[in-house]
Enzyme design. Structure first.
Site, PDB file in Angstrom:
ATOM      1  N   GLN A   1      22.914 195.988 -45.866  1.00 22.17           N
ATOM      2  CA  GLN A   1      22.928 194.707 -46.317  1.00 22.17           C
ATOM      3  C   GLN A   1      23.894 193.683 -45.504  1.00 22.17           C
ATOM      4  O   GLN A   1      24.592 192.871 -45.946  1.00 22.17           O
ATOM      5  CB  GLN A   1      23.064 194.820 -47.717  1.00 22.17           C
ATOM      6  CG  GLN A   1      21.922 194.904 -48.506  1.00 22.17           C
ATOM      7  CD  GLN A   1      20.786 193.964 -48.413  1.00 22.17           C
ATOM      8  OE1 GLN A   1      21.032 192.811 -47.953  1.00 22.17           O
ATOM      9  NE2 GLN A   1      19.682 194.423 -48.769  1.00 22.17           N
ATOM     10  N   SER A   2      24.128 193.885 -44.329  1.00 21.68           N
ATOM     11  CA  SER A   2      25.087 193.552 -43.396  1.00 21.68           C
ATOM     12  C   SER A   2      24.816 191.696 -43.159  1.00 21.68           C
ATOM     13  O   SER A   2      23.865 191.558 -42.769  1.00 21.68           O
ATOM     14  CB  SER A   2      25.358 194.127 -42.039  1.00 21.68           C
ATOM     15  OG  SER A   2      26.028 193.127 -41.260  1.00 21.68           O
ATOM     16  N   ASN A   3      25.853 191.251 -43.589  1.00 23.48           N
ATOM     17  CA  ASN A   3      25.834 189.541 -43.382  1.00 23.48           C
ATOM     18  C   ASN A   3      25.710 189.302 -41.864  1.00 23.48           C
ATOM     19  O   ASN A   3      25.187 188.330 -41.382  1.00 23.48           O
ATOM     20  CB  ASN A   3      26.967 188.940 -44.120  1.00 23.48           C
ATOM     21  CG  ASN A   3      26.749 188.976 -45.647  1.00 23.48           C
ATOM     22  OD1 ASN A   3      25.634 188.806 -46.165  1.00 23.48           O
ATOM     23  ND2 ASN A   3      28.071 189.356 -46.192  1.00 23.48           N
TER      24      ASN A   3
END
Ligand SMILES: *Cc1c(COP(=O)(O)O)cnc(C)c1O
Length: 325
Positions: A73-75
């Protein structure tokens, strides 16, 4: 000073807003928020500022493919995928975890932007796989440009050095800047910007997942390396880096009541959205420090809202956001 290559796609300057109801509730200093959750690229966030410099470097090198890595879920990966799409580059993301049956929030957006995902089951393998992926792309003629974790290379750091200049031009006097820190790029940029542009307040990073020791080494060396772009190397020491690791004991992305409370207070008192992983934890630290009296009542604190809101809708977090109180 030679001009530093930069593409211009961020919506800048980001707004500064006062949070009077939250300040009153906490009985603390004046609190302002810098809306870097509204930087304009793919739902915003702090990686936009770094990517303006990173994409310029990739273009200058004639790259055709952007390669980077991060958590599922890396921004950072979401914003890198969007920037790659915008400038016509292919994007390959090396994510740790396993391909889920259905993609949600940031991962869904990665796919919308056309990124190809390489999954690494074991976090400890990520660096090896990312290097392999890079070499294979290079051998295949894809002209890859590698963006390190979080966009935190000396080039990416420049985004937050110039953010200090932007802040100072906005004219608010603040004794403190407070923000979440993880890969250290934002922290290094603000620390460098303080020196270059003469900001007189304190620049305090609240660790999301790293030790204070690691951050002091990492941020001082990144800031030193990035300083070259301003015409001469400045040597930053560990003592130039202000960091606390008092709020990350539960581990990366593990929500506790402290994050839930912080997200809830910002929402109910100010109508503002934080995120569960980064700004929620940083705000929890800020709130705790206010309660312990670490800021004088007549001081002003600037909280950088670094973004991350898509994670509110990630399956992993959405059922854990509401506190019982
Ligand atoms: C990446 C990220 C941070 C941390 O920034 P670093 O430069 O990696 O230290 C903080 N907040 C959000 C929302 C992020 O995505």
């Amino acid at each position: 000073m030679t001009t530093i290559p930069r593409l211009r796609f961020a919506h800048l300057p980001t707004a500064i807003e006062e949070l009077p109801r939250l300040s009153a509730h906490l009985g603390g200093p004046r609190i302002f928020v810098k809306r870097d959750d509204q930087t304009g690229l793919a739902l915003g966030g702090n990686k936009t500022r770094k990517l303006e410099f990173l994409l310029a470097e990739a273009q200058a090198l004639g790259a055709k493919t952007l390669v980077t890595a991060g958590a599922a879920q890396s921004n950072h990966c979401r914003q890198a995928a969007a920037a790659a799409a915008k400038y016509g580059l292919d994007c390959v993301l090396v994510l740790n975890g396993e391909a889920p049956d259905s993609a949600s929030s940031n991962l869904l957006l990665d796919l919308l932007f056309g990124a190809r995902i390489v999954w690494v089951a074991d976090r400890a393998d990520r660096e090896r796989v990312q290097n392999q992926t890079f070499e294979a792309l290079k051998a295949g003629g894809a002209d890859p440009y590698f963006v390190p974790y979080g966009g935190s290379s000396p080039t990416g750091v420049l985004g937050y050095a110039f953010a200090v200049e932007e802040f100072m031009e906005q004219g608010l006097q603040a004794e403190w800047m407070v923000f979440g820190t993880s890969s250290g790029g934002t922290h290094a940029g603000l620390t460098l910007g303080k020196r270059i542009f003469g900001y007189r307040g304190k620049v305090l990073g609240i660790s999301i997942d790293e030790s204070e020791d690691w951050l002091k080494d990492r941020v001082s060396s990144l800031a030193s390396d990035a300083s070259r772009s301003f015409g001469g190397r400045i040597d930053f020491s560990r003592d130039d880096v202000l960091a606390t690791a008092a709020y990350c004991g539960s581990g990366y992305g593990v929500l506790t009541d402290a994050e839930r409370e912080a997200v809830g207070l910002f929402a109910r008192f100010e109508g503002l959205l934080l995120d569960p992983v980064y700004t929620g934890r940083a705000a929890a630290g800020l709130i705790d420090m206010i309660r312990k009296g670490q800021f004088a009542k007549n001081e002003t604190v600037l909280f950088w809202n670094t973004g991350g809101q898509p994670a509110l809708f990630a399956e992993k977090y959405q059922s854990h956001m509401l506190s019982s109180s």
